[in-house]
Motif scaffolding. Structure first.
Motif, short mmCIF file in Angstrom:
data_model
loop_
_atom_site.label_atom_id
_atom_site.label_comp_id
_atom_site.label_asym_id
_atom_site.label_seq_id
_atom_site.Cartn_x
_atom_site.Cartn_y
_atom_site.Cartn_z
N CYS A 154 1.04 -1.73 0.25
CA CYS A 154 0.40 -0.03 -0.10
C CYS A 154 0.56 1.22 0.21
O CYS A 154 0.76 2.42 -0.65
CB CYS A 154 -0.89 0.38 1.23
SG CYS A 154 -2.15 -0.87 1.32
N ALA A 157 1.75 1.65 -3.80
CA ALA A 157 1.54 2.12 -5.13
C ALA A 157 1.11 3.77 -4.00
O ALA A 157 0.30 3.65 -5.20
CB ALA A 157 -0.06 1.34 -4.18
N ARG A 160 2.77 4.92 -6.61
CA ARG A 160 2.96 4.45 -7.87
C ARG A 160 3.94 2.90 -8.30
O ARG A 160 4.32 3.34 -9.38
CB ARG A 160 2.50 5.35 -8.67
CG ARG A 160 1.63 6.27 -8.97
CD ARG A 160 1.03 7.02 -10.46
NE ARG A 160 0.16 7.62 -10.01
CZ ARG A 160 -0.13 8.67 -11.29
NH1 ARG A 160 -0.28 8.93 -12.45
NH2 ARG A 160 -1.41 9.57 -11.07
N ASP A 163 2.86 -3.55 -6.86
CA ASP A 163 1.92 -4.38 -7.31
C ASP A 163 0.60 -5.02 -7.45
O ASP A 163 0.12 -4.89 -6.30
CB ASP A 163 3.05 -5.84 -7.15
CG ASP A 163 2.59 -7.23 -8.11
OD1 ASP A 163 1.74 -7.35 -8.50
OD2 ASP A 163 4.01 -7.43 -8.19
N GLU A 164 -0.13 -4.35 -8.31
CA GLU A 164 -1.46 -4.95 -7.95
C GLU A 164 -2.22 -6.05 -7.66
O GLU A 164 -2.74 -6.60 -6.92
CB GLU A 164 -2.00 -3.89 -8.23
CG GLU A 164 -4.38 -4.28 -9.15
CD GLU A 164 -4.27 -3.19 -7.42
OE1 GLU A 164 -5.50 -3.28 -7.13
OE2 GLU A 164 -3.72 -1.79 -7.07
N LEU A 167 -0.41 -7.12 -4.43
CA LEU A 167 -1.49 -6.17 -3.19
C LEU A 167 -2.89 -7.38 -2.95
O LEU A 167 -3.14 -7.45 -1.93
CB LEU A 167 -2.22 -5.18 -3.68
CG LEU A 167 -2.86 -4.21 -2.40
CD1 LEU A 167 -2.50 -3.04 -2.52
CD2 LEU A 167 -3.87 -4.97 -1.95
N ARG A 168 -3.63 -7.86 -4.13
CA ARG A 168 -5.27 -8.94 -4.14
C ARG A 168 -4.78 -9.93 -3.76
O ARG A 168 -5.47 -10.55 -2.89
CB ARG A 168 -5.46 -8.73 -5.69
CG ARG A 168 -5.81 -7.03 -5.91
CD ARG A 168 -7.03 -7.19 -7.38
NE ARG A 168 -6.59 -8.76 -8.48
CZ ARG A 168 -5.67 -7.91 -9.26
NH1 ARG A 168 -5.78 -6.67 -9.07
NH2 ARG A 168 -4.48 -9.12 -10.11
N VAL A 194 -5.30 2.30 -1.19
CA VAL A 194 -5.25 2.03 -2.74
C VAL A 194 -6.02 3.42 -3.86
O VAL A 194 -4.94 3.91 -4.42
CB VAL A 194 -4.62 1.52 -2.81
CG1 VAL A 194 -3.73 1.64 -3.97
CG2 VAL A 194 -3.96 0.97 -1.69
N HIS A 195 -6.63 2.67 -3.69
CA HIS A 195 -7.63 3.04 -5.29
C HIS A 195 -8.34 4.91 -4.81
O HIS A 195 -9.71 5.13 -5.37
CB HIS A 195 -8.79 2.43 -5.09
CG HIS A 195 -7.62 1.12 -5.77
ND1 HIS A 195 -6.94 1.21 -6.43
CD2 HIS A 195 -7.93 -0.98 -5.44
CE1 HIS A 195 -6.41 0.02 -7.37
NE2 HIS A 195 -6.81 -0.74 -6.26
#
Length: 315
Positions: A154, A157, A160, A163-164, A167-168, A194-195
């Motif tokens: 996080c 992120a 930027r 690593d998405e 993270l998931r 993050v989003h």
């Protein structure tokens, strides 16, 4: 010799499944190693497990051979120049036991997180063999590696650099292995941040609060971003339906007075947030006592400005 025989007997009985309730609390305890490492226990003739269980843990003694545990202890006590290289050597050392490698990664990850070196944290905790490190970590660390890995992802992120997919993956594993835990919900809320998903973060918080039979929170001003100073509780009528008797001020005469003492020292930037959270409490009668410990900033002035709000909120 008596102590050594007791240690051998414990190991034999453990293999046969014969353990008492206290020994079962730590099946990885190595009694023979413990006596060899701590000859004073052997000299005393005391049962090694009972010594560790009653005294050794509090004294910082180890339950089994694990250099990473010992070096982690020294790492945080001013010996980082020596211990960091040693722990790094254990991570991939051919002579290191798998448990030592796991604990060495965990120790270094926590150290680098404290240093704010988030890429190093990710490199240590998220490896090609991630299942061995994060998902089968010993019970002593619990959800710690997953939580720290998610925190590092996080943080990256936000710049930027994260690593998405990782993270998931970490969040999914955390939810699967530690469902219903407060840390899991808070980690989910951090991942939503993050989003910029304020509604998703509030949903994570409120799912936890509902399980604990606490009132849900909402944005005080929907046009402003999510933050501690922009949170409020659900309407009283809704909270009463979810948690009967939680906020009926008509019952205040039958409830004891609760006094909250808030120490204040150079907290000009955060004292208002702390006090507003107390204003939102539903218990009545409630008194809030702020004690200023000779602050050199304007914290006391902030408190004085909030006194009017306090009288209204606590009425």
């Amino acid at each position: 010799m008596h102590a050594l025989w007791q240690a051998f007997k414990q190991r034999r009985d453990r293999k046969r499944g014969k353990t008492d309730s206290s020994e079962a609390t730590d099946p990885a305890f190595d009694a023979i190693w413990y006596l060899a490492e701590y000859p004073d226990v052997a000299a005393a003739g005391m049962d090694p497990w009972q010594h560790y269980y009653r005294y050794g843990r509090a004294e910082g003694r180890l339950p089994r051979r694990n250099r990473a545990l010992a070096w982690d202890h020294c790492l945080w006590r001013g010996a980082e120049s020596v211990m960091v290289p040693r722990l790094q050597g254990l991570v991939e050392g051919a002579d290191a036991m798998p448990e030592e490698q796991v604990f060495a990664r965990w120790a270094l990850a926590r150290w680098f997180a404290w240093q704010g070196q988030w890429p190093a944290v990710v490199e240590l905790l998220i490896t090609p063999d991630i299942s061995r490190l994060l998902y089968t970590a010993p019970s002593e660390v619990g959800a710690g590696p997953l939580l720290l890995a998610l925190e590092a992802l996080c943080r990256l992120a936000q710049h930027r650099q994260g690593d998405e997919a990782a993270l998931r993956q970490v969040l999914a594993e955390l939810q699967q292995r530690f469902p219903g835990q407060a840390d899991t919900y808070l980690a989910q809320a951090n991942a939503q941040a993050v989003h910029g998903d304020a509604s998703g973060r509030l949903k994570a918080f409120n799912t936890l609060f509902a399980q604990l039979r606490l009132r849900e929170v909402a944005l005080r001003d929907a046009c402003k971003p999510l933050g501690l100073d922009n949170l409020t509780t659900a309407p009283p009528h809704l909270a009463s339906a979810q948690h009967p008797g939680a906020s009926h001020r008509t019952r205040s005469a039958r409830l004891p007075l609760v006094s909250v003492i808030v120490p204040l020292y150079n907290a000009q930037g955060s004292i208002a947030t702390a006090l507003r959270s107390l204003f939102e409490q539903t218990w009545r009668p409630l008194e809030i006592i702020v004690v200023d410990d000779a602050s050199s900033d304007a914290g006391a002035e902030v408190v004085e400005r909030l006194m009017g709000s306090a009288l209204k909120a606590l009425a």
